[in-house]
Design a protein around this motif. Structure first.
Motif, PDB file in Angstrom:
ATOM      1  N   CYS A  22       0.867  -1.173   0.000  1.00  0.00           N
ATOM      2  CA  CYS A  22       0.000   0.000   0.000  1.00  0.00           C
ATOM      3  C   CYS A  22       0.904   1.223   0.000  1.00  0.00           C
ATOM      4  O   CYS A  22       1.540   1.523   1.016  1.00  0.00           O
ATOM      5  CB  CYS A  22      -0.914  -0.008   1.211  1.00  0.00           C
ATOM      6  N   ALA A  23       0.964   1.886  -1.131  1.00  0.00           N
ATOM      7  CA  ALA A  23       1.803   3.076  -1.260  1.00  0.00           C
ATOM      8  C   ALA A  23       0.973   4.315  -0.973  1.00  0.00           C
ATOM      9  O   ALA A  23      -0.128   4.470  -1.513  1.00  0.00           O
ATOM     10  CB  ALA A  23       2.394   3.147  -2.658  1.00  0.00           C
ATOM     11  N   ALA A  24       1.518   5.170  -0.127  1.00  0.00           N
ATOM     12  CA  ALA A  24       0.803   6.382   0.276  1.00  0.00           C
ATOM     13  C   ALA A  24       1.485   7.623  -0.273  1.00  0.00           C
ATOM     14  O   ALA A  24       2.720   7.720  -0.261  1.00  0.00           O
ATOM     15  CB  ALA A  24       0.728   6.467   1.791  1.00  0.00           C
ATOM     16  N   SER A  25       0.689   8.530  -0.758  1.00  0.00           N
ATOM     17  CA  SER A  25       1.218   9.827  -1.187  1.00  0.00           C
ATOM     18  C   SER A  25       0.989  10.839  -0.083  1.00  0.00           C
ATOM     19  O   SER A  25       0.196  10.622   0.826  1.00  0.00           O
ATOM     20  CB  SER A  25       0.534  10.282  -2.471  1.00  0.00           C
ATOM     21  N   GLY A  26       1.661  11.959  -0.166  1.00  0.00           N
ATOM     22  CA  GLY A  26       1.477  12.997   0.844  1.00  0.00           C
ATOM     23  C   GLY A  26       2.515  12.912   1.936  1.00  0.00           C
ATOM     24  O   GLY A  26       3.215  11.908   2.084  1.00  0.00           O
ATOM     25  N   ARG A  27       2.578  13.960   2.733  1.00  0.00           N
ATOM     26  CA  ARG A  27       3.605  14.076   3.761  1.00  0.00           C
ATOM     27  C   ARG A  27       3.121  13.651   5.134  1.00  0.00           C
ATOM     28  O   ARG A  27       3.848  13.794   6.108  1.00  0.00           O
ATOM     29  CB  ARG A  27       4.087  15.522   3.826  1.00  0.00           C
ATOM     30  N   THR A  28       1.910  13.129   5.205  1.00  0.00           N
ATOM     31  CA  THR A  28       1.343  12.831   6.515  1.00  0.00           C
ATOM     32  C   THR A  28       1.291  11.347   6.821  1.00  0.00           C
ATOM     33  O   THR A  28       0.595  10.919   7.726  1.00  0.00           O
ATOM     34  CB  THR A  28      -0.079  13.417   6.614  1.00  0.00           C
ATOM     35  N   PHE A  29       2.039  10.542   6.069  1.00  0.00           N
ATOM     36  CA  PHE A  29       1.987   9.086   6.253  1.00  0.00           C
ATOM     37  C   PHE A  29       2.301   8.704   7.682  1.00  0.00           C
ATOM     38  O   PHE A  29       1.632   7.858   8.275  1.00  0.00           O
ATOM     39  CB  PHE A  29       2.964   8.414   5.290  1.00  0.00           C
ATOM     40  N   THR A  30       3.325   9.325   8.269  1.00  0.00           N
ATOM     41  CA  THR A  30       3.753   8.927   9.605  1.00  0.00           C
ATOM     42  C   THR A  30       2.806   9.415  10.697  1.00  0.00           C
ATOM     43  O   THR A  30       2.974   9.042  11.855  1.00  0.00           O
ATOM     44  CB  THR A  30       5.161   9.448   9.896  1.00  0.00           C
TER      45      THR A  30
END
Length: 122
Positions: A22-30
């Motif tokens: 599952c690849a996530a875009s954006g800077r809020t993954f963590t």
């Protein structure tokens, strides 16, 4: 905003293995707890595994415990589900999900992936 894209589904024989990503875009993954759901034909979507923001805590439902492993690589903004000893009853569409205010268990996702089909033949 987080966009999630699953991959890795397919057809496998009973007893085999698959790894979903599952690849996530954006800077809020963590900032998101993450998890996997699945939906079999004619059934409700079911939460099966969750992982904390750091990856240090995980949760599994009994039906997949000991066979599936959830993991995440925050440097790559990617979550994984390693599925071993697959059974025909694991056949479903698998979805990844993210929730900001969760610890490990995902109850009300803020974001969903589009799903990937897993089919286990007997």
């Amino acid at each position: 905003q987080v966009q999630l894209v699953e991959s890795g589904g397919g057809l496998v024989q009973a007893g085999g293995s698959l790894r979903l990503s599952c690849a996530a875009s954006g800077r809020t993954f963590t900032t998101q707890a993450m998890g996997w759901f699945r939906q079999a034909p004619g059934k409700e979507r079911q939460f099966i595994a969750g992982i904390s923001r750091s990856g240090g805590s995980t949760y599994y439902v009994d039906s997949v415990k000991g066979r599936f492993t959830i993991a995440r690589d925050n440097a790559k903004n990617t979550m994984y589900l390693q599925m071993n000893s697959l059974k025909p009853e694991d056949t479903a569409v698998y979805y990844c999900a993210a929730q900001r205010n969760a610890v490990v268990r995902i109850t009300t996702p803020d974001y969903w992936g589009q799903g990937t089909q897993v089919t286990v033949s007997s």
